[in-house]
Design a protein around this motif. Structure first.
Motif, short mmCIF file in Angstrom:
data_model
loop_
_atom_site.label_atom_id
_atom_site.label_comp_id
_atom_site.label_asym_id
_atom_site.label_seq_id
_atom_site.Cartn_x
_atom_site.Cartn_y
_atom_site.Cartn_z
N GLU A 182 5.80 10.29 -10.98
CA GLU A 182 6.00 10.38 -12.43
C GLU A 182 6.62 11.72 -12.76
OE1 GLU A 182 2.57 9.36 -14.75
OE2 GLU A 182 2.00 7.77 -13.36
N HIS A 183 7.68 11.67 -13.54
CA HIS A 183 8.39 12.90 -13.89
C HIS A 183 7.69 13.62 -15.03
CE1 HIS A 183 11.68 11.95 -11.21
NE2 HIS A 183 11.56 10.70 -11.61
N VAL A 184 7.61 14.94 -14.91
CA VAL A 184 6.95 15.75 -15.92
C VAL A 184 7.81 15.80 -17.19
CG1 VAL A 184 7.92 17.95 -15.07
CG2 VAL A 184 5.80 17.96 -16.36
N ASP A 185 7.15 15.73 -18.33
CA ASP A 185 7.83 15.80 -19.63
C ASP A 185 7.56 17.18 -20.23
OD1 ASP A 185 8.83 15.58 -22.18
OD2 ASP A 185 7.50 13.94 -22.79
N LEU A 191 0.83 -1.21 0.00
CA LEU A 191 0.00 0.00 0.00
C LEU A 191 0.86 1.26 0.00
CD1 LEU A 191 -2.82 -1.05 2.47
CD2 LEU A 191 -3.04 -0.64 0.02
N LEU A 192 1.94 1.23 0.76
CA LEU A 192 2.82 2.40 0.82
C LEU A 192 3.55 2.65 -0.50
CD1 LEU A 192 4.32 1.83 4.37
CD2 LEU A 192 2.83 3.73 3.69
N LEU A 193 3.76 1.58 -1.28
CA LEU A 193 4.52 1.70 -2.52
C LEU A 193 3.66 1.54 -3.77
CD1 LEU A 193 7.69 -0.35 -1.51
CD2 LEU A 193 7.33 2.13 -1.39
N GLN A 194 2.39 1.90 -3.68
CA GLN A 194 1.52 1.68 -4.82
C GLN A 194 1.52 2.82 -5.84
OE1 GLN A 194 -2.49 1.06 -3.51
NE2 GLN A 194 -2.59 2.99 -2.40
N PHE A 218 20.99 9.16 -8.74
CA PHE A 218 21.70 7.89 -8.85
C PHE A 218 20.78 6.72 -8.50
CE2 PHE A 218 24.83 4.71 -7.27
CZ PHE A 218 25.54 4.55 -8.45
N PHE A 219 19.96 6.92 -7.49
CA PHE A 219 18.98 5.92 -7.07
C PHE A 219 18.07 5.53 -8.23
CE2 PHE A 219 14.78 5.04 -5.14
CZ PHE A 219 15.12 4.01 -4.27
N GLU A 220 17.53 6.51 -8.95
CA GLU A 220 16.64 6.22 -10.08
C GLU A 220 17.43 5.70 -11.28
OE1 GLU A 220 13.27 8.39 -11.16
OE2 GLU A 220 12.67 8.76 -9.10
N ALA A 221 18.67 6.14 -11.45
CA ALA A 221 19.49 5.63 -12.55
C ALA A 221 19.74 4.13 -12.40
CB ALA A 221 20.82 6.38 -12.61
N LYS A 249 12.63 3.55 -7.90
CA LYS A 249 11.62 4.60 -8.06
C LYS A 249 11.41 5.34 -6.74
CE LYS A 249 10.45 3.47 -12.27
NZ LYS A 249 10.87 4.31 -13.34
N HIS A 250 10.82 6.51 -6.85
CA HIS A 250 10.33 7.24 -5.68
C HIS A 250 8.81 7.08 -5.66
CE1 HIS A 250 14.30 9.15 -6.03
NE2 HIS A 250 14.18 9.26 -4.72
N TYR A 251 8.24 7.20 -4.49
CA TYR A 251 6.81 6.93 -4.33
C TYR A 251 6.10 8.09 -3.65
CZ TYR A 251 8.23 2.28 -5.59
OH TYR A 251 8.75 1.22 -6.27
N GLN A 252 4.81 8.20 -3.96
CA GLN A 252 3.95 9.22 -3.35
C GLN A 252 3.37 8.67 -2.06
OE1 GLN A 252 0.81 10.11 -6.08
NE2 GLN A 252 2.18 10.55 -7.76
N ALA A 253 3.45 9.44 -1.01
CA ALA A 253 2.83 9.05 0.25
C ALA A 253 1.35 9.45 0.21
CB ALA A 253 3.51 9.73 1.43
#
Length: 133
Positions: free
Chosen positions: A23-26, A16-19, A108-111, A115-119
């Motif tokens: 998303e990066h803006v283009d 649930l925490l990682l659902q 570096f983490f995303e490379a 991923k990063h997540y929304q809380a």
């Protein structure tokens, strides 16, 4: 405001925490000029945003100017990573100055494919630690 998520209150809590991933803006997918232009007639920070766009455009047009992108905090993890990538790709900036957190902990983490997540509201740090997040 949502109450902090408690470890004992949600089954399958980590999922649930990682659902919801960030998303990066283009910036290449739309023309932001009309909204920036409309901000000139708004108040406070909106006008500041329009003025900042004007200053940046002047810097881009001035061949003697060397625009730098200065980063601090978690704007990369917040969804701006592709904006920065495209600014470099399209020659809009000559240098990037960033805190270690921006480059090491986020980019570096995303490379590496993470991923990063929304809380979904406030989450207690102990809950994140308990779920190895």
């Amino acid at each position: 405001m949502n109450a902090p998520v408690q470890a004992e209150s949600i089954p399958n809590q980590k999922a649930l925490l990682l659902q919801n991933t960030v998303e990066h803006v283009d910036i290449t997918s739309f023309d932001a000029r009309p909204i920036i232009d409309s901000m000139r007639k708004m108040s406070f920070s909106s006008r500041d945003t329009a003025r900042a766009a004007d200053i940046f455009n002047m810097a881009l047009e001035d061949k003697a100017c060397s625009p730098w992108l200065i980063l601090a905090g978690s704007t990369s993890a917040g969804g701006c990573m592709h904006v920065y990538r495209d600014m470099v790709k399209f020659g809009m900036i000559d240098a990037v100055v960033a805190t270690g957190a921006s480059i090491v902990d986020m980019d570096f983490f995303e490379a590496l494919g993470f991923k990063h997540y929304q809380a979904a509201g406030e989450v207690d740090d102990n809950v994140l630690r308990d779920n190895y997040i």
